[in-house]
Design an enzyme around this catalytic site. Sequence first.
Site, short mmCIF file in Angstrom:
data_model
loop_
_atom_site.label_atom_id
_atom_site.label_comp_id
_atom_site.label_asym_id
_atom_site.label_seq_id
_atom_site.Cartn_x
_atom_site.Cartn_y
_atom_site.Cartn_z
N GLU A 168 -5.23 -3.88 2.33
CA GLU A 168 -5.27 -4.55 3.63
C GLU A 168 -6.40 -5.71 3.84
O GLU A 168 -6.39 -6.51 4.69
CB GLU A 168 -5.15 -3.68 4.96
CG GLU A 168 -3.77 -3.06 5.02
CD GLU A 168 -3.82 -1.72 4.41
OE1 GLU A 168 -4.66 -1.61 3.43
OE2 GLU A 168 -2.87 -0.60 4.96
N TRP A 193 -2.81 6.65 -5.15
CA TRP A 193 -2.73 7.34 -3.88
C TRP A 193 -1.64 8.65 -4.28
O TRP A 193 -0.56 8.58 -4.94
CB TRP A 193 -2.00 6.74 -2.95
CG TRP A 193 -3.11 5.88 -2.24
CD1 TRP A 193 -3.08 4.48 -2.13
CD2 TRP A 193 -4.22 6.39 -1.43
NE1 TRP A 193 -4.05 4.07 -1.66
CE2 TRP A 193 -5.05 5.11 -0.99
CE3 TRP A 193 -4.91 7.62 -1.16
CZ2 TRP A 193 -6.15 5.19 -0.35
CZ3 TRP A 193 -6.08 7.73 -0.50
CH2 TRP A 193 -6.58 6.17 -0.10
N THR A 224 0.93 -1.25 0.07
CA THR A 224 -0.05 0.01 0.03
C THR A 224 0.98 1.24 -0.03
O THR A 224 1.89 1.15 0.65
CB THR A 224 -0.97 -0.01 1.18
OG1 THR A 224 -0.17 0.88 2.04
CG2 THR A 224 -1.05 -1.32 1.91
N LYS A 269 -6.69 10.52 -3.46
CA LYS A 269 -6.97 9.53 -4.21
C LYS A 269 -7.47 10.00 -5.72
O LYS A 269 -8.37 10.48 -6.07
CB LYS A 269 -7.79 8.36 -3.83
CG LYS A 269 -7.45 7.17 -4.63
CD LYS A 269 -8.04 6.07 -3.46
CE LYS A 269 -7.41 4.70 -3.91
NZ LYS A 269 -8.09 3.68 -3.34
P1 ADP Z 1 -7.25 0.10 -3.64
O1 ADP Z 1 -6.00 -0.25 -4.42
O2 ADP Z 1 -8.35 -0.94 -3.79
O3 ADP Z 1 -7.74 1.48 -4.05
P2 ADP Z 1 -6.00 0.88 -1.20
O4 ADP Z 1 -5.65 0.24 -0.14
O5 ADP Z 1 -5.01 1.56 -2.15
O6 ADP Z 1 -6.82 -0.06 -2.10
O7 ADP Z 1 -7.01 2.03 -0.72
C1 ADP Z 1 -7.95 1.73 0.17
C2 ADP Z 1 -8.82 3.28 0.33
O8 ADP Z 1 -9.30 3.50 -0.74
C3 ADP Z 1 -9.74 3.07 1.31
O9 ADP Z 1 -9.28 3.05 2.81
C4 ADP Z 1 -10.51 3.92 1.18
O10 ADP Z 1 -10.07 5.29 1.74
C5 ADP Z 1 -10.51 4.29 -0.39
N1 ADP Z 1 -11.71 3.45 -1.06
C6 ADP Z 1 -11.54 2.32 -1.51
N2 ADP Z 1 -12.86 1.98 -1.94
C7 ADP Z 1 -13.62 3.11 -1.77
C8 ADP Z 1 -15.14 3.38 -2.10
N3 ADP Z 1 -15.92 2.43 -2.55
N4 ADP Z 1 -15.50 4.59 -1.68
C9 ADP Z 1 -14.70 5.48 -0.83
N5 ADP Z 1 -13.46 5.31 -0.77
C10 ADP Z 1 -13.00 4.27 -1.21
#
Ligand code: ADP
Length: 544
Positions: free
Chosen positions: A330, A445, A184, A440
């Site tokens: 996670e 990120w 992450t 995001k």
């Molecule tokens: P991914 O690769 O799935 O984006 P990350 O671990 O990089 O996973 O990001 C997770 C974070 O992204 C969450 O803690 C949240 O802040 C944001 N996030 C993921 N899905 C959503 C959603 N459906 N709505 C709002 N925020 C989200």
Amino acid sequence: MKGLMMHFPLTVPSILEYGNRVFPSKQVVTLLPNGSLHRYAFADLYRRSRRLSEVLRLRWNIAPGDRIATFAWNQYQHLELYYAIPGAGAVCHPLNIRLSVSQIAWIINDAQDKVIFIDASLVPVFEKVIPMLDHVPDFVIINADKDFKAGFRFMHYEDLELDTPATQDWVAADEDDACGMCYTTGTTGEPKGVLYSHRSTYLHAMSIMSPNAFNISMHDTALLIVPQFHVMAWGFPYVCILAGANMIMPSSHLQSQAIVQLIQQEKVTIANGVPAIWLQVLDYLKKNPPAEKLTLREFFVGGSAVPESLLQGFDELFGIRGVHAWGMTETSPLGTISRLQPHHERLSPDAQRKIRSKQGIEMPAVELRLIKEDGTIAARDGETTGEFEIRGAWVAGRYYNSEAHSDQAFVDGWFKTGDVGTIDPDGYMLITDRKKDLIKSGGEWISSIALETALVAHPSIKEACVIAVPDAKWAERPLACIVIEDGTTVSPDDLKTFLKGSFASFQVPDQYVVMQEIPKTSVGKLNKKALRKLYQEGELKPVK
Ligand code: ADP
């Protein structure tokens, strides 16, 4: 008294064994980076993966627990690696190709990857990573022409002779052994490794297949848009094999036109992707209405909050249902999913979309709770706000190689998500804010702290504060608010050039505001809430 059932280890190779026994002729179709279409069956994926698993052991002496990385698109060779690596007892570590060169190098050094498989189209990026590595992995290049040249020594993937029959079986893994890993990113420069187990991967795949979740079956053809380096493509490489769903792999062809063409040509019924992708596809479809109704039945969307207008556009114009889900690296990633319950069906379409655009209800074997600022558990009343904590069968228990981060994030058997919001009496999670100071953008990120630190290193900048502002295309973009030294000037172009060296280009803010001072909290910290409010009220006038 113990139960008297067999112990059947839930392992990644056993997923492919099942797919090969039950669905041998189901298809994997890849639109390769060079534009050619590659097709083969699950039986071929099985045969070649088993051989690759053997080759890994014979050629590189891979031992259980070794990390093997990939730097590739969604493509059939990447699927082979997804099965062959855990099948050799090792850990499949997909690297995020979109990170900055220094972040990628940091991650490889942390994971100590022994071999790295790179798609030929990504070699120019990877060449910049190599001088920053503290060890010397072996490199294998996928899809390289015979006379392909790179600035480092490599083998051709195609020379591994994967069409030779395997003589050795998979390595028998314990179901709690590690099989995959993703980092992450986005915090203060130190990414954190999440180490998935065979068991967590298997259970996650079984669970996301179910009707209350992604509802995937042998009648489906799935388009895997979420990259294999983003939380293992949300488990699709595993669930499609268990469900017997054909897999369509777009590799580098992620433009809306290519996506729509693949949907039409391969009769895709389901797909996954972040909101930025679906917003672009919706826009493309509005401008280029398809002659026939698309076969796409549902798409799964998450990674950032889903605007109701996106769901509405697909509902009303194309009869395609967007299904919103929430999760994290996670959490493998699926934590919650927002399908309607029967009693919601009498609501108006708009009221239904209000619910569908929430993050949804917990998956079975996952528990959520909300912790208020005073440390107590908030009621599930849809009003009381708190930070979400989660635990479950596919939720990380610690980070790899990072005791300090682990001690902060994993407390009393729960993982602190950093997401803030409410849970309503029907159990629907709604995220309203983020505790972690991150932005995001298009599913990737951006660390506001890292940008602020870099900006104040500029000789003309006294103070810098970076906030997320809504963006129609990318969900969020960074806005840099700066205070400059008296008698100096600085232009957005200067700042962009200044930041480009240390950040991936998508991470560099495109909007800047010069302020007299940045609002502070009572304890003198940058007051981001106040800045966001000023922005919402139109008080900040960004320049590009
Ligand atoms: P991914 O690769 O799935 O984006 P990350 O671990 O990089 O996973 O990001 C997770 C974070 O992204 C969450 O803690 C949240 O802040 C944001 N996030 C993921 N899905 C959503 C959603 N459906 N709505 C709002 N925020 C989200």
